[in-house]
Design a protein around this motif. Structure first.
Motif, PDB file in Angstrom:
ATOM      1  N   GLU A  33      -6.019   3.723   1.607  1.00 28.05           N
ATOM      2  CA  GLU A  33      -4.627   3.955   1.984  1.00 28.05           C
ATOM      3  C   GLU A  33      -3.632   3.515   0.924  1.00 28.05           C
ATOM      4  O   GLU A  33      -2.423   3.772   1.048  1.00 28.05           O
ATOM      5  N   PHE A  34      -4.104   2.877  -0.132  1.00 32.17           N
ATOM      6  CA  PHE A  34      -3.200   2.470  -1.204  1.00 32.17           C
ATOM      7  C   PHE A  34      -2.709   3.715  -1.943  1.00 32.17           C
ATOM      8  O   PHE A  34      -3.494   4.467  -2.522  1.00 32.17           O
ATOM      9  N   VAL A  35      -1.408   3.938  -1.914  1.00 33.30           N
ATOM     10  CA  VAL A  35      -0.823   5.137  -2.519  1.00 33.30           C
ATOM     11  C   VAL A  35      -0.880   5.028  -4.044  1.00 33.30           C
ATOM     12  O   VAL A  35      -0.442   4.046  -4.629  1.00 33.30           O
ATOM     13  N   GLY A  36      -1.451   6.064  -4.680  1.00 34.98           N
ATOM     14  CA  GLY A  36      -1.559   6.050  -6.130  1.00 34.98           C
ATOM     15  C   GLY A  36      -2.742   5.257  -6.649  1.00 34.98           C
ATOM     16  O   GLY A  36      -2.760   4.853  -7.817  1.00 34.98           O
ATOM     17  N   GLY A  37      -3.738   5.057  -5.805  1.00 37.40           N
ATOM     18  CA  GLY A  37      -4.893   4.266  -6.206  1.00 37.40           C
ATOM     19  C   GLY A  37      -5.628   4.802  -7.410  1.00 37.40           C
ATOM     20  O   GLY A  37      -6.267   4.050  -8.151  1.00 37.40           O
ATOM     21  N   GLU A  38      -5.518   6.123  -7.649  1.00 42.84           N
ATOM     22  CA  GLU A  38      -6.198   6.723  -8.802  1.00 42.84           C
ATOM     23  C   GLU A  38      -5.635   6.206 -10.120  1.00 42.84           C
ATOM     24  O   GLU A  38      -6.281   6.352 -11.174  1.00 42.84           O
ATOM     25  N   VAL A  39      -4.470   5.581 -10.087  1.00 42.07           N
ATOM     26  CA  VAL A  39      -3.886   5.008 -11.299  1.00 42.07           C
ATOM     27  C   VAL A  39      -4.573   3.701 -11.685  1.00 42.07           C
ATOM     28  O   VAL A  39      -4.586   3.319 -12.848  1.00 42.07           O
ATOM     29  N   PHE A  40      -5.196   3.021 -10.696  1.00 40.80           N
ATOM     30  CA  PHE A  40      -5.682   1.668 -10.931  1.00 40.80           C
ATOM     31  C   PHE A  40      -7.198   1.513 -10.949  1.00 40.80           C
ATOM     32  O   PHE A  40      -7.710   0.588 -11.583  1.00 40.80           O
ATOM     33  N   VAL A  41      -7.944   2.368 -10.241  1.00 42.61           N
ATOM     34  CA  VAL A  41      -9.409   2.257 -10.228  1.00 42.61           C
ATOM     35  C   VAL A  41     -10.029   3.650 -10.221  1.00 42.61           C
ATOM     36  O   VAL A  41      -9.405   4.609  -9.753  1.00 42.61           O
ATOM     37  N   PRO A  42     -11.278   3.769 -10.698  1.00 43.42           N
ATOM     38  CA  PRO A  42     -11.965   5.064 -10.617  1.00 43.42           C
ATOM     39  C   PRO A  42     -12.345   5.385  -9.176  1.00 43.42           C
ATOM     40  O   PRO A  42     -12.424   4.487  -8.326  1.00 43.42           O
ATOM     41  N   PRO A  43     -12.609   6.661  -8.877  1.00 44.48           N
ATOM     42  CA  PRO A  43     -12.909   7.065  -7.499  1.00 44.48           C
ATOM     43  C   PRO A  43     -14.062   6.304  -6.862  1.00 44.48           C
ATOM     44  O   PRO A  43     -14.040   6.055  -5.651  1.00 44.48           O
ATOM     45  N   ASN A  90       0.818  -1.216   0.000  1.00 41.66           N
ATOM     46  CA  ASN A  90       0.000   0.000   0.000  1.00 41.66           C
ATOM     47  C   ASN A  90       0.852   1.266   0.000  1.00 41.66           C
ATOM     48  O   ASN A  90       0.531   2.245  -0.675  1.00 41.66           O
ATOM     49  N   ALA A  91       1.940   1.254   0.758  1.00 39.10           N
ATOM     50  CA  ALA A  91       2.729   2.462   0.974  1.00 39.10           C
ATOM     51  C   ALA A  91       3.437   2.958  -0.271  1.00 39.10           C
ATOM     52  O   ALA A  91       3.803   4.138  -0.347  1.00 39.10           O
ATOM     53  N   VAL A  92       3.618   2.080  -1.275  1.00 39.57           N
ATOM     54  CA  VAL A  92       4.390   2.475  -2.465  1.00 39.57           C
ATOM     55  C   VAL A  92       3.615   2.258  -3.767  1.00 39.57           C
ATOM     56  O   VAL A  92       4.158   2.418  -4.855  1.00 39.57           O
ATOM     57  N   GLY A  93       2.326   1.897  -3.665  1.00 41.74           N
ATOM     58  CA  GLY A  93       1.539   1.676  -4.880  1.00 41.74           C
ATOM     59  C   GLY A  93       1.922   0.416  -5.628  1.00 41.74           C
ATOM     60  O   GLY A  93       2.008   0.421  -6.861  1.00 41.74           O
ATOM     61  N   GLU A 109      -6.980 -10.128 -12.476  1.00 49.95           N
ATOM     62  CA  GLU A 109      -7.654 -11.431 -12.425  1.00 49.95           C
ATOM     63  C   GLU A 109      -9.142 -11.245 -12.137  1.00 49.95           C
ATOM     64  O   GLU A 109      -9.992 -11.912 -12.739  1.00 49.95           O
ATOM     65  N   ALA A 110      -9.453 -10.362 -11.197  1.00 48.51           N
ATOM     66  CA  ALA A 110     -10.860 -10.104 -10.875  1.00 48.51           C
ATOM     67  C   ALA A 110     -11.552  -9.343 -11.988  1.00 48.51           C
ATOM     68  O   ALA A 110     -12.627  -9.738 -12.470  1.00 48.51           O
ATOM     69  N   LEU A 111     -10.949  -8.261 -12.421  1.00 50.00           N
ATOM     70  CA  LEU A 111     -11.612  -7.370 -13.371  1.00 50.00           C
ATOM     71  C   LEU A 111     -11.874  -8.039 -14.716  1.00 50.00           C
ATOM     72  O   LEU A 111     -12.938  -7.840 -15.325  1.00 50.00           O
ATOM     73  N   LEU A 112     -10.948  -8.833 -15.197  1.00 54.86           N
ATOM     74  CA  LEU A 112     -11.149  -9.499 -16.482  1.00 54.86           C
ATOM     75  C   LEU A 112     -12.242 -10.552 -16.416  1.00 54.86           C
ATOM     76  O   LEU A 112     -12.717 -11.035 -17.449  1.00 54.86           O
ATOM     77  N   ALA A 113     -12.661 -10.906 -15.197  1.00 55.22           N
ATOM     78  CA  ALA A 113     -13.810 -11.788 -15.021  1.00 55.22           C
ATOM     79  C   ALA A 113     -15.075 -10.993 -14.702  1.00 55.22           C
ATOM     80  O   ALA A 113     -16.126 -11.574 -14.418  1.00 55.22           O
ATOM     81  N   GLY A 114     -14.977  -9.661 -14.741  1.00 57.68           N
ATOM     82  CA  GLY A 114     -16.139  -8.813 -14.490  1.00 57.68           C
ATOM     83  C   GLY A 114     -16.414  -8.562 -13.025  1.00 57.68           C
ATOM     84  O   GLY A 114     -17.456  -7.983 -12.679  1.00 57.68           O
ATOM     85  N   CYS A 115     -15.511  -8.975 -12.146  1.00 59.22           N
ATOM     86  CA  CYS A 115     -15.660  -8.756 -10.707  1.00 59.22           C
ATOM     87  C   CYS A 115     -14.971  -7.435 -10.376  1.00 59.22           C
ATOM     88  O   CYS A 115     -13.751  -7.305 -10.512  1.00 59.22           O
ATOM     89  N   LEU A 116     -15.739  -6.451  -9.938  1.00 59.57           N
ATOM     90  CA  LEU A 116     -15.201  -5.107  -9.774  1.00 59.57           C
ATOM     91  C   LEU A 116     -14.329  -4.990  -8.524  1.00 59.57           C
ATOM     92  O   LEU A 116     -14.705  -5.452  -7.450  1.00 59.57           O
ATOM     93  N   PRO A 117     -13.150  -4.367  -8.673  1.00 59.73           N
ATOM     94  CA  PRO A 117     -12.189  -4.290  -7.569  1.00 59.73           C
ATOM     95  C   PRO A 117     -12.401  -3.065  -6.701  1.00 59.73           C
ATOM     96  O   PRO A 117     -12.385  -1.922  -7.188  1.00 59.73           O
TER      97      PRO A 117
END
Length: 345
Positions: free
Chosen positions: A272-282, A248-251, A259-267
């Motif tokens: 607290e995950f640093v840089g989370g805006e890079v990986f999921v929408p708000p 979490n501290a370094v993204g 693995e989840a998203l490509l199966a349609g399971c939303l993450p």
């Protein structure tokens, strides 16, 4: 280039009793290196054959100590009672011994350019290997250890290109919330996010969780074969990306996202995950268990709709920077730079 690749894991589905999370991308990565013109030789034990009975020797080359242009290591670290014990003792695995042999022979004695891929953030920041002129360290982290290079967890191009948001949104999803993964260093995150939500929504936790007494209300189903991971995600609306604090501290994002998203399971990603805006929408960032419940209830209301498909499509867009082809280009630059700078003996 001729690349010696060291990995303590499987190219195929492997066996159930193993924590090898890199199976989601290891074989596509090696195939990608080969397609890019490199010759790859696998230099750890052939576990596919020895443990899973899968013979891949017609497709891949396995070697002892042949000549290489580059050595690439999926970093291994001491695990007391497993790889720190003498060879031949019960439960011994020889990954660390073999890695030490490779480092001594290629990296130190021969000066061979060496890439350490620290997939679990276990290489100490002050390890002497980091300052050797023929060594480069790569990490998943958005904010890597000083001197290291970011190589994001690679999403295979073919599966990303094949993802159909409308079809994924249209699937029946009888489980509200799942988590697929092992307990290692995740108790605090589990306590804060998934355990409270599990009191209110249907759920399943698959993986090795040997210490569960404090969560009697949670449904743990034990380890599952790697081939079932996609099916579990396809039955669920959402998952929480439970990550150790050192991630979490370094993204540092793992394969659980794609693995989840490509199966349609939303993450759902902890705040607290640093840089989370890079990986999921708000809308998919969560602060606690109550947030998890609120997001899951919202997903239930939109399930199967155009809004649901649009959200999946938006999330798939966040995977574009993680494409395997993009990470291969980064690795190729690392190989080229390293071979031009490394003194060989």
């Amino acid at each position: 280039m001729r690349v010696g690749y060291s990995c303590w894991g499987f190219l195929g589905p492997g066996v159930v009793d193993t924590p090898d999370g890199s199976r989601a991308y290891r074989r596509p990565l090696i195939d990608g290196l080969t397609a890019a013109g490199h010759e790859v030789v696998l230099v750890q034990r052939n576990r596919d054959l020895a443990e899973a009975g899968l013979d891949l020797r017609e497709e891949y080359t396995y070697g002892g100590l042949p000549d290489f242009d580059v050595l690439m290591l999926e970093w291994r670290w001491p695990l007391p009672g497993r790889n720190t014990t003498p060879c031949g003792t019960p439960r011994h695995t020889c990954d660390l011994h073999r890695q030490t042999e490779l480092l001594e022979h290629y990296t130190r004695a021969c000066g061979i350019p060496t890439v350490i891929w620290d997939l679990d953030r276990q290489l100490p920041a002050d390890d002497p290997l980091r300052v050797l002129p023929n060594v480069a360290v790569c990490e998943f982290a958005l904010h890597p250890t000083p001197g290291a290079t970011t190589v994001l967890c690679p999403v295979p191009d073919a599966v990303l290109d094949a993802a159909d948001p409308a079809a994924l949104a249209g699937m029946a999803r009888p489980v509200s919330l799942v988590y697929v993964g092992n307990q290692y260093d995740r108790d605090d995150a589990f306590d804060h996010y998934l355990a409270p939500a599990a009191r209110q929504v249907g759920h399943r936790v698959a993986g090795k969780w040997p210490r569960t007494e404090r969560w009697p209300h949670v449904t743990f189903t034990g380890r599952c074969p790697f081939a079932e991971v996609e099916a579990i995600h396809r039955q669920a609306l959402a998952t929480v990306l439970l990550l150790p604090e050192r991630y979490n501290a370094v993204g540092h994002m793992t394969s659980r996202l794609f693995e989840a998203l490509l199966a349609g399971c939303l993450p759902l990603l902890p705040a607290e995950f640093v840089g989370g805006e890079v990986f999921v929408p708000p809308v998919l960032r969560v602060s606690d268990g109550a947030d998890v419940v609120q997001r899951v209830e919202h997903l239930h209301r939109m399930a199967g709709s155009t809004e649901h498909a649009d959200l999946i499509a938006a999330c798939l867009g966040f995977l574009e920077p993680m494409r395997l082809s993009r990470q291969l280009a980064v690795l190729d630059d690392v190989f080229t730079t390293l071979t031009s700078l490394s003194p060989r003996r």
